[in-house]
Write a protein that holds these residues in place. Structure first.
Motif, PDB file in Angstrom:
ATOM      1  N   HIS A 278       0.829  -1.208   0.000  1.00  0.00           N
ATOM      2  CA  HIS A 278       0.000   0.000   0.000  1.00  0.00           C
ATOM      3  C   HIS A 278       0.860   1.253   0.000  1.00  0.00           C
ATOM      4  N   VAL A 279       1.901   1.239   0.830  1.00  0.00           N
ATOM      5  CA  VAL A 279       2.696   2.454   1.020  1.00  0.00           C
ATOM      6  C   VAL A 279       3.504   2.790  -0.225  1.00  0.00           C
ATOM      7  N   ILE A 280       4.190   1.810  -0.824  1.00  0.00           N
ATOM      8  CA  ILE A 280       5.013   2.127  -1.994  1.00  0.00           C
ATOM      9  C   ILE A 280       4.138   2.452  -3.204  1.00  0.00           C
ATOM     10  N   THR A 281       3.001   1.774  -3.344  1.00  0.00           N
ATOM     11  CA  THR A 281       2.102   2.098  -4.452  1.00  0.00           C
ATOM     12  C   THR A 281       1.572   3.519  -4.321  1.00  0.00           C
ATOM     13  N   SER A 282       1.194   3.901  -3.107  1.00  0.00           N
ATOM     14  CA  SER A 282       0.704   5.262  -2.880  1.00  0.00           C
ATOM     15  C   SER A 282       1.807   6.291  -3.111  1.00  0.00           C
ATOM     16  N   ALA A 283       3.036   5.953  -2.715  1.00  0.00           N
ATOM     17  CA  ALA A 283       4.148   6.870  -2.949  1.00  0.00           C
ATOM     18  C   ALA A 283       4.398   7.057  -4.443  1.00  0.00           C
ATOM     19  N   VAL A 284       4.290   5.969  -5.220  1.00  0.00           N
ATOM     20  CA  VAL A 284       4.431   6.072  -6.682  1.00  0.00           C
ATOM     21  C   VAL A 284       3.342   6.979  -7.255  1.00  0.00           C
ATOM     22  N   LEU A 285       2.125   6.818  -6.752  1.00  0.00           N
ATOM     23  CA  LEU A 285       1.043   7.701  -7.194  1.00  0.00           C
ATOM     24  C   LEU A 285       1.325   9.150  -6.800  1.00  0.00           C
ATOM     25  N   GLY A 286       1.906   9.341  -5.611  1.00  0.00           N
ATOM     26  CA  GLY A 286       2.217  10.693  -5.154  1.00  0.00           C
ATOM     27  C   GLY A 286       3.240  11.388  -6.037  1.00  0.00           C
ATOM     28  N   VAL A 287       4.319  10.672  -6.392  1.00  0.00           N
ATOM     29  CA  VAL A 287       5.322  11.308  -7.254  1.00  0.00           C
ATOM     30  C   VAL A 287       4.764  11.531  -8.651  1.00  0.00           C
ATOM     31  N   GLY A 288       3.895  10.617  -9.091  1.00  0.00           N
ATOM     32  CA  GLY A 288       3.282  10.792 -10.405  1.00  0.00           C
ATOM     33  C   GLY A 288       2.343  11.977 -10.458  1.00  0.00           C
ATOM     34  N   ALA A 289       1.699  12.273  -9.333  1.00  0.00           N
ATOM     35  CA  ALA A 289       0.737  13.372  -9.278  1.00  0.00           C
ATOM     36  C   ALA A 289       1.396  14.736  -9.421  1.00  0.00           C
ATOM     37  N   THR A 290       2.730  14.800  -9.325  1.00  0.00           N
ATOM     38  CA  THR A 290       3.413  16.086  -9.511  1.00  0.00           C
ATOM     39  C   THR A 290       3.444  16.490 -10.976  1.00  0.00           C
ATOM     40  N   HIS A 291       3.069  15.567 -11.867  1.00  0.00           N
ATOM     41  CA  HIS A 291       3.022  15.859 -13.299  1.00  0.00           C
ATOM     42  C   HIS A 291       1.563  16.018 -13.726  1.00  0.00           C
ATOM     43  N   ARG A 292       1.346  16.105 -14.987  1.00  0.00           N
ATOM     44  CA  ARG A 292      -0.025  16.255 -15.469  1.00  0.00           C
ATOM     45  C   ARG A 292      -0.856  15.029 -15.069  1.00  0.00           C
ATOM     46  N   ARG A 293      -2.134  15.234 -14.917  1.00  0.00           N
ATOM     47  CA  ARG A 293      -3.017  14.185 -14.413  1.00  0.00           C
ATOM     48  C   ARG A 293      -2.993  12.944 -15.304  1.00  0.00           C
ATOM     49  N   SER A 294      -2.874  13.155 -16.591  1.00  0.00           N
ATOM     50  CA  SER A 294      -2.923  12.038 -17.537  1.00  0.00           C
ATOM     51  C   SER A 294      -1.662  11.181 -17.496  1.00  0.00           C
ATOM     52  N   ALA A 295      -0.603  11.649 -16.811  1.00  0.00           N
ATOM     53  CA  ALA A 295       0.632  10.867 -16.738  1.00  0.00           C
ATOM     54  C   ALA A 295       0.463   9.631 -15.871  1.00  0.00           C
ATOM     55  N   VAL A 296      -0.494   9.662 -14.948  1.00  0.00           N
ATOM     56  CA  VAL A 296      -0.763   8.527 -14.064  1.00  0.00           C
ATOM     57  C   VAL A 296      -1.931   7.737 -14.625  1.00  0.00           C
ATOM     58  N   ARG A 297      -1.775   6.433 -14.714  1.00  0.00           N
ATOM     59  CA  ARG A 297      -2.863   5.575 -15.188  1.00  0.00           C
ATOM     60  C   ARG A 297      -3.790   5.290 -14.000  1.00  0.00           C
ATOM     61  N   TRP A 298      -4.731   6.175 -13.792  1.00  0.00           N
ATOM     62  CA  TRP A 298      -5.599   6.098 -12.624  1.00  0.00           C
ATOM     63  C   TRP A 298      -6.504   4.875 -12.671  1.00  0.00           C
ATOM     64  N   ALA A 299      -6.813   4.376 -13.851  1.00  0.00           N
ATOM     65  CA  ALA A 299      -7.644   3.173 -13.952  1.00  0.00           C
ATOM     66  C   ALA A 299      -6.926   1.966 -13.351  1.00  0.00           C
ATOM     67  N   VAL A 300      -5.609   1.877 -13.630  1.00  0.00           N
ATOM     68  CA  VAL A 300      -4.815   0.796 -13.034  1.00  0.00           C
ATOM     69  C   VAL A 300      -4.773   0.964 -11.522  1.00  0.00           C
TER      70      VAL A 300
END
Length: 335
Positions: A278-300
């Motif tokens: 949970h923690v590392i996945t959330s951290a990956v999402l956190g660093v990804g969120a610093t870019h444009r929203r579409s850079a993160v595959r939110w569906a995954v």
């Protein structure tokens, strides 16, 4: 005295540790491998060694698992309860590994204990489950996300005028240290959960009276987790390292450092069995969120969250079914 039931518990706990290792190996090494900071085999070896060291550093989480989730079952069918709990956790681990879903081994084990306890009419310490499992389960990913976002934002600001190639090369080297730090935290957290199960079985069987963790339990759990980690977990690694967000060395460093900070805090200060996944996945999402929203595959990311939500009831259901089936086979049920 080592009875057959106690030996079965110990073997299953070590099998769980091994599945935990290959299931969660991706947690520590996916960012470093995906950014080419480390080769796959070098990353697995580093993670295995650091898992081993981390497993030797504390027992607070183990005591929480042994004494803080369910009441100690009676000697009549207590070991059967623990065996069913381990079956539920192992089956869930293998199932989610097969589908490449980074679910939580920690919560699979806690869910297994609760499911087997409910099926056997053993009391569940709901206050302990709420305080030590549910609340940390909710809070730790949020903290991981926030730290990942803040650290990545800080890195981007500090190196905004620096040469991108040089920064990438330096961060690749720094990632070796952050990956080692995360693997250490994984060993510190996850090896202790199976230690707690073995301690619970030792108390039930009358082989010890307190919930202290014997040295031999620490060593065998540490070795089993390290061996499982070295065997790898490529299915989950692809999800965590590539499908959520395309990581670069700065992103990987920020995610790993953020996640390991949360693991150390919860293990040493709160003795709470949180999920490395949970923690590392959330951290990956956190660093990804610093870019444009579409850079993160939110569906995954949404599919992963569904796996998180299903883990506790899924493993609990399997454990309860295992206990009831064993009761039908032996004609013996707790009550």
């Amino acid at each position: 005295m080592l009875t057959t039931g106690l030996l079965v518990v110990i073997v299953l706990a070590l099998v769980f540790d091994f599945t935990n290792g290959f299931h969660d190996a991706a947690n520590a090494i996916a960012p470093a491998v995906s950014t080419r900071a480390l080769s796959l085999r070098a990353a697995l070896a580093l993670a295995a060694v650091m898992n081993l060291i981390g497993a030797l550093l504390g027992t607070g989480v183990a005591v929480t698992v042994a004494a803080g989730v369910i009441s100690t079952p009676g000697p009549d069918d207590g070991l059967q309860v623990v065996i069913a709990a381990m079956v539920g956790a192992i089956v869930w681990n293998v199932t989610t590994w097969y589908f490449g879903l980074p679910s939580s081994s920690s919560h699979a084990l806690i869910g297994g204990l609760v499911g087997a306890a409910l099926a056997s009419a053993t009391s569940v310490r709901w206050d302990g489950v709420l305080e030590k499992v549910v609340l940390p389960m909710i809070i730790s990913p949020l903290v991981g996300f926030g730290l990942g976002y803040l650290l990545m934002t800080t890195i981007m600001w500090l190196f905004r005028k620096a040469n991108a190639h040089r920064v990438g090369r330096a961060m690749r080297r720094a990632q070796i240290a952050s990956a080692a730090s995360l693997a250490l935290g994984h060993g510190l957290q996850d090896a202790q959960k199976s230690m707690g199960v073995i301690v619970l079985a030792l108390v039930i069987s009358g082989n010890q009276t307190g919930y202290h963790v014997p040295l031999w339990v620490i060593l065998v759990c540490a070795v089993a987790l390290a061996a499982g980690t070295y065997s790898g977990g490529m299915r989950i690694m692809r999800t965590l390292g590539r499908r959520i967000f395309h990581l670069t060395p700065p992103h990987g460093f920020a995610a790993e450092l953020s996640a390991s900070s949360v693991l150390y805090l919860t293990a040493f200060v709160f003795h709470a069995p949180i999920s490395t996944t949970h923690v590392i996945t959330s951290a990956v999402l956190g660093v990804g969120a610093t870019h444009r929203r579409s850079a993160v595959r939110w569906a995954v990311a949404g599919d992963i969250v569904k796996g998180w939500v299903l883990t506790f009831p899924g493993s609990a259901g399997i454990a309860a079914a295992a206990y009831l089936l064993a009761g039908l086979a032996t004609g013996h049920f707790g009550g």
